[in-house]
Design a protein around this motif. Structure first.
Motif, PDB file in Angstrom:
ATOM      1  N   ARG A 147       0.807  -1.216   0.000  1.00 29.41           N
ATOM      2  CA  ARG A 147       0.000   0.000   0.000  1.00 29.41           C
ATOM      3  C   ARG A 147       0.845   1.273   0.000  1.00 29.41           C
ATOM      4  O   ARG A 147       0.475   2.282   0.606  1.00 29.41           O
ATOM      5  N   ALA A 148       1.964   1.215  -0.703  1.00 31.78           N
ATOM      6  CA  ALA A 148       2.838   2.397  -0.714  1.00 31.78           C
ATOM      7  C   ALA A 148       3.792   2.330  -1.895  1.00 31.78           C
ATOM      8  O   ALA A 148       4.078   1.251  -2.425  1.00 31.78           O
ATOM      9  N   SER A 159       5.248  -2.687   4.818  1.00 37.35           N
ATOM     10  CA  SER A 159       6.304  -1.958   4.123  1.00 37.35           C
ATOM     11  C   SER A 159       7.606  -2.057   4.892  1.00 37.35           C
ATOM     12  O   SER A 159       7.627  -2.054   6.125  1.00 37.35           O
ATOM     13  N   ARG A 184       9.649   6.126  -0.671  1.00 37.54           N
ATOM     14  CA  ARG A 184       9.822   6.526   0.726  1.00 37.54           C
ATOM     15  C   ARG A 184      11.302   6.433   1.112  1.00 37.54           C
ATOM     16  O   ARG A 184      11.841   7.302   1.806  1.00 37.54           O
ATOM     17  N   ALA A 218      -2.797   3.774   0.241  1.00 38.11           N
ATOM     18  CA  ALA A 218      -3.814   3.147   1.082  1.00 38.11           C
ATOM     19  C   ALA A 218      -5.123   3.915   1.139  1.00 38.11           C
ATOM     20  O   ALA A 218      -6.067   3.453   1.779  1.00 38.11           O
ATOM     21  N   GLN A 219      -5.213   5.057   0.486  1.00 39.00           N
ATOM     22  CA  GLN A 219      -6.426   5.868   0.586  1.00 39.00           C
ATOM     23  C   GLN A 219      -6.907   6.269  -0.804  1.00 39.00           C
ATOM     24  O   GLN A 219      -6.442   7.280  -1.332  1.00 39.00           O
ATOM     25  N   LYS A 242       4.491  12.811   2.397  1.00 43.75           N
ATOM     26  CA  LYS A 242       4.217  11.410   2.698  1.00 43.75           C
ATOM     27  C   LYS A 242       2.934  10.933   2.017  1.00 43.75           C
ATOM     28  O   LYS A 242       2.835   9.778   1.584  1.00 43.75           O
ATOM     29  N   ALA A 243       1.959  11.802   1.897  1.00 42.50           N
ATOM     30  CA  ALA A 243       0.694  11.416   1.263  1.00 42.50           C
ATOM     31  C   ALA A 243       0.889  11.076  -0.208  1.00 42.50           C
ATOM     32  O   ALA A 243       0.179  10.216  -0.757  1.00 42.50           O
ATOM     33  N   ASP A 262      -7.685   1.918  -0.574  1.00 41.80           N
ATOM     34  CA  ASP A 262      -6.953   0.693  -0.854  1.00 41.80           C
ATOM     35  C   ASP A 262      -7.254   0.210  -2.272  1.00 41.80           C
ATOM     36  O   ASP A 262      -8.377   0.347  -2.772  1.00 41.80           O
ATOM     37  N   ASP A 290       1.760   7.350  -0.614  1.00 41.33           N
ATOM     38  CA  ASP A 290       0.863   6.419   0.075  1.00 41.33           C
ATOM     39  C   ASP A 290      -0.216   5.920  -0.885  1.00 41.33           C
ATOM     40  O   ASP A 290      -0.815   6.713  -1.630  1.00 41.33           O
TER      41      ASP A 290
END
Length: 515
Positions: A437-438, A513, A443, A465-466, A459-460, A468, A463
């Motif tokens: 999910r990344a 992760s 990162r 996961a938002q 960071k967003a 999924d 990502d």
């Protein structure tokens, strides 16, 4: 015979058996002509990046070119990322790129573009056919150019395609690779006998069985270290073959691997460089005081050079072969480490691994080293979205071999429609999505490049996961059976079951992760 029929007839006679395609209006006469040449199989993909990546995977395994059919300049643009990977892999690919009819180009229609600029970017061979009578000869030259390990681009205007008077051309014999002079072999032999710390870096054909066996003989006789380039186009591995580690992805890993090395012998490879630039760090990774020696240039007959060199310095010496070994099947929740043990424990004989596992796949070379013999196809150019399309092409080239696609979640979405082609063609591909999910590798790079003030906005952007990504639903929606694994036991059960059943399967493996 029209121009399109002459073109396809020539491709078939020149040994091209597959055309991966995403056609448009300008290519309709080519599409119709496929029915006149049954030797050429048309394989439809929904996105040109799948088309070009599949052609790359096919040619890496078949050792002969595949063709692509691309729609005008925009179609070429959509396929360029995986053509970049194919170029870096020195893969033979013949692109047939449709164009507007010659009289229509002057009106600046909406899809008009500078195709010449795009084809030039591939660094290969390019020609625009100007008449139906000459398109067959153009096609023969395109195949011959590609066979040398290049991208060949044949631009086909619509009026040339539909024009009558097409003539199929005879195949052009493939030129043999250049051989290495005896004097060069003698110079390299002296380096190997010097007793100084030496690394032989293998690329191209040197990572196939004959090259590996010759290199292993050299290492056994002289004590030199062997490494393969970081991303070989195709490397043969497993029990009964010499085991050769690849150079690391990170610059620090390479510098550690080459610590105190005084001589670097390049066998079908280039001297290592850092994948990216980092503040205060070197771009060239050959150590200070280390002399680089070229045994065989990229594109020359590196296997012949290694075998002749082995006869000079290792006559009568046998290669060191990897013993059969497998990790034990792990248990418990999936981790970035134990999922690789599942693959190593269950990898079938003759498997072809298309590897785009990125950060989650760091341990795969170790856990599969003693598995039954297999091939690995890697991300040669770093343009992500290669894994699924290359798996498609490999499965078309080798229908009797199991193809295993190890695919990171973020890069999977670039070319996820490859699953549809797998289902349509009933290809024997088992895809394992490593779902953390990344963009985990980014990162890591965020910290390595020294970027400051990486807060919530930064960071967003890394990502996934938002929301999924539900790969089980995505795969099933494209006709591929799919399951989800959260434990090592579930992954083992689902992977073994997928290998037993024909056709494509996907496993959504949920891993935490590393970063």
């Amino acid at each position: 015979m029209n121009g399109a029929q002459a073109l396809i007839r020539t491709l078939a006679d020149s040994g091209v058996e597959v055309c991966f395609a995403n056609p448009g209006t300008s290519e309709m006469h080519f599409v119709a002509a496929l029915d006149t040449v049954p030797e050429v199989r048309g394989v439809l993909a929904l996105f040109e990046g799948v088309v070009t990546g599949a052609a790359d995977g096919y040619a890496r395994m078949a050792d002969r070119p595949a063709a692509t059919l691309l729609h005008l300049g925009p179609g070429m643009v959509n396929g360029l990322a995986n053509l970049h990977n194919a170029r870096r892999a020195h893969t033979p690919v013949v692109n047939v790129i449709g164009d507007h009819a010659t009289h229509h180009k002057t009106v600046d229609a909406p899809l008009e573009s500078d195709i010449d600029a795009l084809t030039g970017w591939t660094g290969g061979w390019t020609r625009t056919s100007t008449a139906a009578a000459s398109v067959g000869a153009d096609a023969a030259e395109a195949v011959a150019a590609a066979a040398g390990g290049r991208i060949a681009n044949l631009v086909l205007p619509a009026d040339v395609s539909w024009g009558e008077g097409g003539v199929a051309a005879q195949p052009i014999p493939v030129q043999p690779r250049s051989t290495v002079e005896d004097s060069v072999l003698a110079e390299i032999a002296e380096v190997l006998r010097s007793g100084e710390s030496t690394v032989v870096l293998l690329g191209g054909g040197a990572t196939r069985e004959r090259g590996l066996r010759a290199a292993s003989r050299i290492a056994a006789a002289t004590g030199v270290k062997l490494f393969a380039e970081t991303f070989p186009a195709r490397i043969e591995r497993g029990a009964g073959l010499p085991a050769v580690d690849r150079l690391g992805y990170l610059a620090e890993q390479v510098q550690w691997q080459l610590t105190d090395v005084r001589h670097l012998v390049l066998a079908g490879a280039k001297a290592p460089v850092s994948f990216f630039a980092y503040p205060g760090k070197a771009s060239e990774l050959t150590p200070d005081g280390c002399a680089a020696h070229t045994l065989a240039e990229v594109g020359s007959d590196v296997v012949d050079a290694l075998e002749r060199l082995a006869d000079l310095v290792a006559k009568g010496v046998e290669p060191l072969l990897q013993a059969e070994s497998r990790p034990a099947l792990p248990s418990g929740p999936l981790t970035p480490q134990n999922w690789t043990e599942v693959i190593g424990a269950l990898l079938p004989e003759g498997a072809i691994i298309s590897d785009e596992a990125n950060t989650s796949g760091l341990m795969i070379p170790m856990t599969t080293a003693g598995a039954p013999r297999h091939d690995v196809l890697t991300l040669t150019g770093g343009a992500i979205g290669q894994g699924l399309p290359v798996a498609v092409g490999a499965a078309v080239a080798c229908p009797d071999r199991p193809v295993i696609c190890l695919q990171a979640d973020g890069s999977a979405m670039y070319t996820i429609s490859a699953l549809w082609t797998m289902a349509r063609e009933n290809l024997n591909v088992t895809t394992v999505i490593l779902n953390n999910r990344a963009y985990a590798i980014l990162r890591m790079e965020l910290t390595r490049v020294g970027a400051e003030a990486a807060g919530p906005k930064a960071k967003a952007l890394l990502d996934l996961a938002q929301p999924d990504l539900d790969f089980v639903q995505i795969a099933r929606g494209m006709g591929v059976s799919a399951t989800r694994a959260t434990t090592a036991e579930e992954l083992a059960e689902q992977f073994a079951a997928a290998l037993e059943r024909p056709g494509p399967h996907l496993i959504d493996a949920i891993v935490p992760s590393l970063i």
